[in-house]
Design a protein around this motif. Sequence first.
Motif, mmCIF file in Angstrom:
data_model
loop_
_atom_site.group_PDB
_atom_site.id
_atom_site.type_symbol
_atom_site.label_atom_id
_atom_site.label_comp_id
_atom_site.label_asym_id
_atom_site.label_seq_id
_atom_site.Cartn_x
_atom_site.Cartn_y
_atom_site.Cartn_z
ATOM 1 N N ALA A 210 8.831 9.349 -5.112
ATOM 2 C CA ALA A 210 8.358 10.679 -5.511
ATOM 3 C C ALA A 210 7.387 11.285 -4.508
ATOM 4 N N GLY A 211 7.016 10.540 -3.474
ATOM 5 C CA GLY A 211 6.079 11.058 -2.478
ATOM 6 C C GLY A 211 4.633 11.029 -2.927
ATOM 7 N N ASP A 212 4.313 10.250 -3.957
ATOM 8 C CA ASP A 212 2.927 10.129 -4.426
ATOM 9 C C ASP A 212 2.262 9.005 -3.636
ATOM 10 N N TRP A 213 1.883 9.298 -2.396
ATOM 11 C CA TRP A 213 1.388 8.246 -1.508
ATOM 12 C C TRP A 213 -0.003 7.775 -1.903
ATOM 13 N N SER A 214 -0.852 8.653 -2.391
ATOM 14 C CA SER A 214 -2.179 8.216 -2.826
ATOM 15 C C SER A 214 -2.063 7.296 -4.047
ATOM 16 N N GLY A 215 -1.174 7.643 -4.984
ATOM 17 C CA GLY A 215 -0.955 6.761 -6.130
ATOM 18 C C GLY A 215 -0.353 5.435 -5.717
ATOM 19 N N ALA A 216 0.556 5.459 -4.748
ATOM 20 C CA ALA A 216 1.162 4.224 -4.268
ATOM 21 C C ALA A 216 0.123 3.325 -3.607
ATOM 22 N N ARG A 217 -0.826 3.933 -2.895
ATOM 23 C CA ARG A 217 -1.874 3.125 -2.269
ATOM 24 C C ARG A 217 -2.764 2.471 -3.328
ATOM 25 N N ALA A 218 -3.022 3.180 -4.429
ATOM 26 C CA ALA A 218 -3.810 2.600 -5.518
ATOM 27 C C ALA A 218 -3.064 1.427 -6.157
ATOM 28 N N THR A 219 -1.771 1.582 -6.356
ATOM 29 C CA THR A 219 -0.968 0.493 -6.917
ATOM 30 C C THR A 219 -0.938 -0.695 -5.976
ATOM 31 N N LEU A 220 -0.831 -0.418 -4.677
ATOM 32 C CA LEU A 220 -0.835 -1.503 -3.693
ATOM 33 C C LEU A 220 -2.162 -2.246 -3.719
ATOM 34 N N GLY A 221 -3.251 -1.511 -3.903
ATOM 35 C CA GLY A 221 -4.553 -2.166 -4.034
ATOM 36 C C GLY A 221 -4.633 -3.056 -5.264
ATOM 37 N N ALA A 222 -3.991 -2.644 -6.345
ATOM 38 C CA ALA A 222 -3.970 -3.477 -7.552
ATOM 39 C C ALA A 222 -3.195 -4.765 -7.307
ATOM 40 N N LYS A 223 -2.108 -4.681 -6.536
ATOM 41 C CA LYS A 223 -1.349 -5.888 -6.203
ATOM 42 C C LYS A 223 -2.194 -6.852 -5.380
ATOM 43 N N LEU A 224 -3.027 -6.307 -4.499
ATOM 44 C CA LEU A 224 -3.901 -7.177 -3.711
ATOM 45 C C LEU A 224 -4.939 -7.853 -4.615
ATOM 46 N N LYS A 225 -5.524 -7.114 -5.547
ATOM 47 C CA LYS A 225 -6.552 -7.668 -6.425
ATOM 48 C C LYS A 225 -6.004 -8.774 -7.316
ATOM 49 N N THR A 226 -4.769 -8.627 -7.748
ATOM 50 C CA THR A 226 -4.173 -9.640 -8.622
ATOM 51 C C THR A 226 -3.628 -10.836 -7.856
ATOM 52 N N GLY A 227 -3.703 -10.803 -6.531
ATOM 53 C CA GLY A 227 -3.214 -11.930 -5.734
ATOM 54 C C GLY A 227 -1.721 -11.951 -5.537
ATOM 55 N N ALA A 228 -1.030 -10.849 -5.865
ATOM 56 C CA ALA A 228 0.422 -10.802 -5.719
ATOM 57 C C ALA A 228 0.849 -10.435 -4.311
ATOM 58 N N LEU A 229 -0.120 -10.135 -3.429
ATOM 59 C CA LEU A 229 0.207 -9.671 -2.084
ATOM 60 C C LEU A 229 -0.797 -10.263 -1.109
ATOM 61 N N PRO A 230 -0.323 -10.905 -0.017
ATOM 62 C CA PRO A 230 -1.264 -11.401 0.997
ATOM 63 C C PRO A 230 -2.004 -10.240 1.656
ATOM 64 N N ARG A 231 -3.204 -10.526 2.146
ATOM 65 C CA ARG A 231 -4.038 -9.457 2.700
ATOM 66 C C ARG A 231 -3.422 -8.840 3.951
ATOM 67 N N ASP A 232 -2.792 -9.649 4.812
ATOM 68 C CA ASP A 232 -2.217 -9.076 6.027
ATOM 69 C C ASP A 232 -1.046 -8.160 5.708
ATOM 70 N N VAL A 233 -0.240 -8.558 4.726
ATOM 71 C CA VAL A 233 0.873 -7.702 4.304
ATOM 72 C C VAL A 233 0.334 -6.424 3.656
ATOM 73 N N TYR A 234 -0.748 -6.564 2.888
ATOM 74 C CA TYR A 234 -1.358 -5.390 2.269
ATOM 75 C C TYR A 234 -1.835 -4.401 3.320
ATOM 76 N N ARG A 235 -2.496 -4.889 4.370
ATOM 77 C CA ARG A 235 -3.017 -3.997 5.402
ATOM 78 C C ARG A 235 -1.874 -3.251 6.090
ATOM 79 N N ARG A 236 -0.798 -3.962 6.359
ATOM 80 C CA ARG A 236 0.350 -3.324 7.013
ATOM 81 C C ARG A 236 0.945 -2.244 6.106
ATOM 82 N N ARG A 237 1.190 -2.570 4.849
ATOM 83 C CA ARG A 237 1.835 -1.615 3.950
ATOM 84 C C ARG A 237 0.907 -0.460 3.581
ATOM 85 N N ASP A 238 -0.384 -0.732 3.504
ATOM 86 C CA ASP A 238 -1.319 0.358 3.246
ATOM 87 C C ASP A 238 -1.344 1.319 4.425
#
Length: 488
Positions: A210-238
């Motif tokens: 949908a092009g909601d990039w700010s919302g997607a970044r918030a969701t990606l941050g939630a994945k990092l907090k829950t441990g579902a995403l490694p930090r290096d992968v998070y930095r790349r995708r963010d």
Amino acid sequence: MLWSLTKVIFFVAVIAALALGVGLLAESGGAMRILVAGWEFSIGPVQAVVLLLLLVVAVWLALKILGLLGAVIRFLNGDETAISRYFDRNRERKGYRALSEGMMALASGEARVALARAQTAERLLGKPELTTLLVAQAAEAAGDGKRATEAYKTLLQDDKTRFVGVRGLLQQKLAEGDREVALKLAEKAFELRPRHAETQDILLKLQSDAGDWSGARATLGAKLKTGALPRDVYRRRDAVLALQQARTVIDDDASIEAREAAIEANRLSPDLIPAAAMAARSYVAKGDKKLATRVVKKAWEVMPHPDLAAAFAGIEPDENPQERLKRFRTLTGSQPDHDETKMLLAELLLATEDFPAARRALGDVATRHPTQRSLAILAAIARGEGAEDAVVRDLVAKAIAAPRGPQWVCDKCQAIHASWQPVCENCGSFDTLSWREPPATGPSRALAELLPLIEARPVPPEPEPEPEPEPEPPAPQPPLDEIARRAN
């Protein structure tokens, strides 16, 4: 049909066996004597079997009556629900049996049977957290979407089952292709269970689509907090999301925010080529050419790329070929053995018409790794050096038939993209585009850009005008006396 016939045959066989058994007992001729308090009873075998069955039924009835009497006594002692619990116990037993049978039928693929058992369990148990979910799943398996939707909406009414209801409706909307409603349901599900990994993934994909990039970044941050995403992968995708957010802002003509987002994307992931190119252009727009040069050089050290060269050229757009060649030495001095660096330097030397130096700069790239671009450069060099037309045409033909070279290719579906995108347009995968050789290639943009140079012909000199023919000498005139004679 075959199953019904089998049941009929089995029923007939059982009746025949019972009849045979009764006949054998009647023909045995024996008798059973029972002495009770001085009384003697003599009964036959058949009567003994019937008496035994009646005794079993009497014991069962006695136990039921004793249970009912116990419930009545507890009711009289103040337990107001004792009698209702006694009768509900049978309903509950039947309800759980129906629930168990429904679950087994659903697991076996018998959707209609599962739906019938689920509705029976729903009527007997009155526990929607168990039965309504089974009804919804069985209805979905049976293709009854309307009944499944009603069941999921029923689950929304209870706090304990609301997430399950939202998730079920979300899966339905995704299957129907209604992504707008699905996005709202995913946001609600994420609000209820922010640590649910599947919900995070679905919401991230829907927000990206949908092009909601700010919302997607918030969701990606939630994945990092829950441990579902490694930090290096998070930095790349963010960084990928920040870059796409910057592109969206540019489309809206908000240049200041675009520059900030592009610079942030480059800060998060300096090796992300599109981010580095956009950050360089942003610095140029701010008038900071030094930082723009630094950004491109840092990204070029990681991986040379044509987009970086284009961004570096945009730092000084008005320079002449000689000045550009001199300035680009700071870029081509890094990674000098990379094919991209060699081809870039050869193109710069072509612009200065230093064809021998361009050939030396290109080296063996065109023979070691022939691509449309490297062969096109070689053809341009040959044309500049004055090679015969047949040699140039042969190189052009090889360039057209050669592989295109590295492109933006999806690592999941192998689809080729003309430019970098955060989401693959073919399979919808996120952050799967990489700059590499594709399995199949098409015509190259570089070839199209160099063809005018390859096909350039010197302007032929204008033909000299043909000399005008000299006028014929006039015929000799007769003498005057002859003219007078003819007149007379």
